[in-house]
Scaffold this motif. Structure first.
Motif, mmCIF file in Angstrom:
data_model
loop_
_atom_site.group_PDB
_atom_site.id
_atom_site.type_symbol
_atom_site.label_atom_id
_atom_site.label_comp_id
_atom_site.label_asym_id
_atom_site.label_seq_id
_atom_site.Cartn_x
_atom_site.Cartn_y
_atom_site.Cartn_z
ATOM 1 N N GLY A 176 0.774 -1.236 0.000
ATOM 2 C CA GLY A 176 0.000 0.000 0.000
ATOM 3 C C GLY A 176 0.807 1.288 0.000
ATOM 4 N N ALA A 177 2.138 1.205 -0.099
ATOM 5 C CA ALA A 177 2.942 2.423 -0.149
ATOM 6 C C ALA A 177 3.089 2.866 -1.601
ATOM 7 C CB ALA A 177 4.317 2.182 0.462
ATOM 8 N N GLY A 178 2.918 4.155 -1.855
ATOM 9 C CA GLY A 178 3.134 4.660 -3.214
ATOM 10 C C GLY A 178 4.615 4.603 -3.551
ATOM 11 N N ARG A 179 4.928 4.844 -4.826
ATOM 12 C CA ARG A 179 6.325 4.747 -5.273
ATOM 13 C C ARG A 179 7.241 5.709 -4.516
ATOM 14 N NH1 ARG A 179 7.899 0.258 -8.048
ATOM 15 N NH2 ARG A 179 6.041 -0.498 -9.100
ATOM 16 N N ILE A 180 6.783 6.949 -4.353
ATOM 17 C CA ILE A 180 7.647 7.962 -3.739
ATOM 18 C C ILE A 180 7.822 7.667 -2.255
ATOM 19 C CG2 ILE A 180 7.795 10.412 -3.176
ATOM 20 C CD1 ILE A 180 6.527 10.938 -5.927
ATOM 21 N N LYS A 181 6.727 7.305 -1.620
ATOM 22 C CA LYS A 181 6.797 6.952 -0.209
ATOM 23 C C LYS A 181 7.758 5.766 -0.012
ATOM 24 C CE LYS A 181 4.029 6.845 3.790
ATOM 25 N NZ LYS A 181 2.762 7.187 4.378
ATOM 26 N N THR A 182 7.627 4.774 -0.894
ATOM 27 C CA THR A 182 8.508 3.611 -0.827
ATOM 28 C C THR A 182 9.965 4.039 -0.899
ATOM 29 O OG1 THR A 182 6.859 2.212 -1.856
ATOM 30 C CG2 THR A 182 9.128 1.444 -1.954
ATOM 31 N N PHE A 183 10.248 4.998 -1.781
ATOM 32 C CA PHE A 183 11.623 5.456 -1.913
ATOM 33 C C PHE A 183 12.130 5.997 -0.574
ATOM 34 C CE2 PHE A 183 14.741 8.765 -2.558
ATOM 35 C CZ PHE A 183 15.703 8.057 -3.262
ATOM 36 N N PHE A 184 11.312 6.814 0.079
ATOM 37 C CA PHE A 184 11.788 7.434 1.315
ATOM 38 C C PHE A 184 11.822 6.485 2.508
ATOM 39 C CE2 PHE A 184 10.908 11.347 -1.025
ATOM 40 C CZ PHE A 184 12.105 12.004 -0.787
ATOM 41 N N ILE A 185 10.824 5.591 2.611
ATOM 42 C CA ILE A 185 10.818 4.773 3.826
ATOM 43 C C ILE A 185 11.479 3.407 3.652
ATOM 44 C CG2 ILE A 185 8.844 5.950 4.850
ATOM 45 C CD1 ILE A 185 7.069 3.733 4.001
#
Ligand SMILES: Nc1ncnc2c1ncn2[C@@H]1O[C@H](COP(=O)(O)OP(=O)(O)OP(=O)(O)O)[C@@H](O)[C@H]1O
Ligand SMILES: [Mg+2]
Lengths: 353, 261
Positions: free
Chosen positions: B168-177
C-alpha cells in the motif's frame, strides 16, 4: 460468479508475446495453482494480477470491478515473493506491521493483529529479530504474515517454497494451506513442483507457452489430462498413435498402427480427432508372461531393453512394434535385456489426447 | 619464493616508495626548523603549523572551500540520488544517453571542462564567481555521486520495493521509507567522496575563481609562487590528515572494496 476474471489478456515484453488472449476465472476462497515449465508465463500472470505489469490488451475484473488500470498500491492484494523481499532495516514486528501502519491503524490494534499473525505462523518469539537473523523458512513465514495481516482480498504467491529444503517445503506447504483455509482467502499460487501443487490446490491450471491448457481439480488433471502436453507434464510418458474404429457410450475401440485392438473408456477420450494418441503412465503398464494371456486386446509384444532401479520398482525401456515404451515392473523379478515380454495396457488407465 | 613473486615484491616496494617518499619529505619538512623546504630538516618546530593561521588568505579560502564542498555535495546528492534511482530502476528511451551525459565530466579532461564552464557560466551567463564555482563543483562531483549510489541500489533487491508497494505504499513513499534507509551507507560514502573531490579540486576552480573568491588549493598554488617556506608543507600535512580521516570513515561504513569492485 468468479471473484477473479482475466479476459482475453495479452502481455508482451517488447516483441516477445508472453501471454496471448489469456483467460482465467477463480472462485472466491479457492487456492488455484499455476503449474508449468520454466518460462511458460506463470510469474508474468501473477505479476499481471498483482498490477506490477500492464496488459497490452484485455481486461482484469475483480469482485465485479474493473481492476485493469488500478495501481499496485491500491489493489489490496498480498504478494509473497520468491526471494521473500523482507525489509532488511525493520524488525520482524515492523515488517509485519508495515501494511497496517500505512493504513493508519491505531497502535494498539496493530500490536494485537501483528502478534496474532506471528502466532499463526509460529514466530511470536521472533518479533524483535531482524530478517538477516532468521532462517529461510522463518523468513518465508514472515513474508507470509506480512502479506496476510492486511487481510488482503487476494493472496499471490510466487514459488514461495523454492528456496527451502525438501522436508521444510512439505511442512510449509501444509502450513500455507491451513492458514489459507482458516482465513478463507482466495489464493493464486505459482510453482513448478507438481507434488506441491497437487497437494494443496483446489484447482490447478497447467500452463504451456502462455496458455492454460487444462484448468481442473488436481485429481482430474492427474487421472484424465486434456492435452498431450498436460499428459506428458503429469507423467504420462508413453504415447501410442491410435485410429478410431467405433465409438460407444461406455467403451470405444481403436486400432494401433500394427493392427492391435485397443479398448478405452469413452470418458477418457479428450479429442474428437480420428487419429489420436493413447497415453499411459509407465507404472500402469503390466508385464504379462508371453503366452500367459490369450486375449490380444490392449496388449503389445516387446523386447526388454535397458533397465533402471527406481527404488520401489524397476523401470524398463521396452522396444515394441509401436515404438519404445517405458514400463515399470515390481522388484520380485528383474527382466533381462533381450527378453521377450507381453505388455498389457488396462483400458481404464489409458487416456486419449 | 619463486622469481615471479620476488619480482612482484620488488616492484610493489618501488611503487610504494615512490608514492610514500614525497609524503615523508613533506611531513618531515613541515615540522622542521628551517626557513625553506629542506630534507632532512634541521631541528623540530611547530612554527610552520602555527604560521598557517597567520596567513589570512588561507583562513578565508579554507572557509570558501568548505562551503563550496558542503553545498556542492548537497546539491549533487539532491540531483544525483533521484537520477541514480531512475537510471537504475527504469527502462526508457534515451537512458543510455543520460547515463553517458551524467558520467561525461569524468571522461572529459578536467581542464577542458573548467575552461568551458568559465566560457559559459561567467562570460556568457554572467553569473557571479561564487555561484559559478558552486555550479562547477556540483557538476564535476555528480558522476561520483551517481556511480556510488547506483552501485548500492544495484545490490538492493527490487522486489523489496515491490513488496512495499503491494502493501500500500506509493512509489515515492517507498523510496523514502524503504530505499533510502537501506542505502544510507552508500549516501555517506558518496558524500565523503564528493566532498574530498570538491575540496581538492584545482582544474575547475582555477577557471572559476576571481577577485575575493578563491579556494584553498588555488591559494596554496599562488602562495608557493612567492614564498618558499614550509607553511605549505604543514598545510599539506593537515589536508592529508583530513582526507585520511574521511577515508577511514568510508572504510568503516562501507569498506574501501566498495570502490574497487
Ligand atoms: N522483464 C522481462 N523482460 C523481457 N522478457 C521477460 C521478462 N520477464 C520474463 N520474460 C520472458 O517472459 C517469459 C515468461 O516468463 P515468466 O517469468 O512469466 O516465466 P515463469 O513461468 O515464471 O518461469 P519460471 O518457472 O522459470 O519462473 C519468458 O520467456 C521470459 O524470458
Ligand atoms: Mg517465475
Amino acid at each position: 460468479m468468479a471473484l477473479l476474471n482475466l479476459k482475453d489478456v495479452s502481455v508482451a515484453y517488447g516483441d516477445n508475446v508472453v501471454l496471448k488472449d489469456f483467460n482465467l476465472n477463480i472462485k472466491k476462497g479457492d487456492l488455484v495453482s499455476l503449474l508449468g515449465p520454466s518460462g511458460c508465463g506463470k510469474t508474468t500472470t501473477l505479476r499481471l494480477i498483482g498490477g506490477f505489469i500492464q496488459a497490452n490488451k484485455g481486461k482484469f475484473i475483480f469482485n465485479d470491478k474493473d481492476y485493469t488500470k488500478v495501481p499496485v498500491h491500491k489493489r489490496e492484494f498480498g504478494f509473497v515473493f520468491q526471494s521473500y523481499a523482507l525489509f532488511p532495516h525493520l524488525s520482524v514486528f515492523d515488517n509485519v506491521a508495515f501494511g497496517l501502519k500505512l493504513r493508519k491503524t491505531p497502535k494498539g490494534e496493530i500490536k494485537k493483529r501483528v502478534m496474532e499473525m506471528l502466532d499463526i505462523v509460529g514466530l511470536a518469539d521472533y518479533s524483535k529479530r531482524y530478517p538477516k537473523e532468521l532462517s529461510g523458512g522463518q523468513r518465508q513465514r514472515v513474508a507470509l504474515a506480512r502479506a496476510l495481516v492486511i487481510k488482503p482480498d487476494l493472496l499471490l504467491l510466487d514459488e514461495p517454497l523454492s528456496n527451502l529444503d525438501a522436508k521444510l517445503r512439505v511442512k510449509m506447504r501444509v502450513g500455507i494451506r491451513k492458514i489459507q483455509k482458516e482465513l478463507n482467502i482466495t489464493t493464486v499460487y505459482v510453482t513448478h513442483d507438481q507434488e506441491e501443487c497437487f497437494s494443496i490446490s483446489d484447482k490447478v491450471a497447467v500452463m504451456n507457452e502462455g496458455v492454460i491448457e487444462h484448468l481442473d481439480t488436481p485429481q482430474n488433471i492427474y487421472d484424465n489430462p486434456k492435452t498431450e502436453f498436460v499428459a506428458n507434464f503429469v507423467g504420462f510418458e508413453n504415447f501410442i498413435d491410435l485410429s478410431l474404429q467405433s465409438k460407444n457410450e461406455d467403451i470405444s475401440t481403436y486400432n494401433s498402427k500394427n493392427g492391435r485392438v485397443f479398448k478405452v473408456k469413452s470418458t477418457n477420450i479428450n479429442s474428437n480427432k480420428e487419429t489420436i494418441k493413447g497415453a499411459i503412465r509407465p507404472e500402469e503398464i503390466k508385464i504379462v508372461n508371453k503366452g500367459g494371456d490369450n486375449k490380444d486386446e490392449n496388449t503389445l509384444d516387446g523386447i526388454v531393453g535397458i533397465s533402471t532401479f527406481l527404488g520401489k520398482e524397476y523401470q524398463y525401456m521396452v522396444d515394441t512394434e509401436v515404438g519404445k515404451l517405458l514400463v515399470n515392473g515390481n522388484t520380485n523379478k528383474r527382466y533381462k535385456e533381450g527378453e521377450k515380454v507381453k505388455l498389457y495396457l488396462p483400458k481404464e488407465k489409458m487416456v486419449l489426447v | 619464493m619463486n622469481t615471479k613473486s620476488r619480482f612482484l615484491t620488488i616492484f610493489s616496494v618501488l611503487v610504494y616508495t615512490f608514492l610514500i617518499f614525497p609524503l615523508v619529505i613533506i611531513t618531515a619538512a613541515a615540522f622542521g626548523a628551517n626557513d625553506y623546504l629542506k630534507f632532512p630538516p634541521e631541528g623540530f618546530s611547530f612554527k610552520w603549523v602555527a604560521n598557517i593561521f597567520e596567513v589570512e588568505m588561507f583562513i578565508r579560502t579554507f572557509k570558501i572551500s568548505i562551503e563550496i564542498a558542503v553545498f556542492g555535495t548537497f546539491l549533487a546528492l539532491l540531483i544525483g540520488i533521484p537520477a541514480a534511482y531512475i537510471l537504475s530502476r527504469y527502462q526508457f528511451k534515451g537512458r543510455n544517453f543520460l547515463q553517458g551525459l551524467f558520467l561525461s565530466p569524468v571522461l572529459i579532461p578536467a581542464i577542458v571542462f573548467g575552461f568551458s564552464l568559465l566560457k559559459f557560466l561567467i562570460i556568457k551567463m554572467q553569473f557571479p564567481v561564487y555561484t559559478s564555482l558552486l555550479i562547477g563543483h556540483t557538476v564535476v562531483i555528480l558522476p561520483y555521486i551517481i556511480r556510488v549510489i547506483s552501485s548500492s541500489l544495484e545490490s538492493f533487491d527490487y522486489s523489496i520495493e515491490e513488496a512495499a508497494v503491494s502493501l500500500g505504499a506509493g512509489r515515492i513513499k517507498t523510496f523514502f521509507i524503504i530505499v533510502l534507509p537501506n542505502i544510507t551507507s552508500g549516501v555517506i560514502a558518496a558524500f565523503i567522496l564528493a566532498f574530498i573531490n570538491s575540496f581538492n579540486n584545482v582544474p575547475i576552480s582555477i577557471f572559476l575563481t576571481g577577485p575575493g573568491v578563491s579556494t584553498l588549493p588555488i591559494q596554496m598554488m599562488s602562495y608557493v609562487e612567492y614564498y618558499f617556506d614550509p607553511t605549505i608543507a604543514a598545510l599539506s600535512v593537515i589536508l592529508m590528515l583530513m582526507t585520511a580521516i574521511l577515508m577511514f570513515i568510508i572504510e568503516r561504513t562501507l569498506g574501501l572494496s566498495f570502490f574497487t569492485k
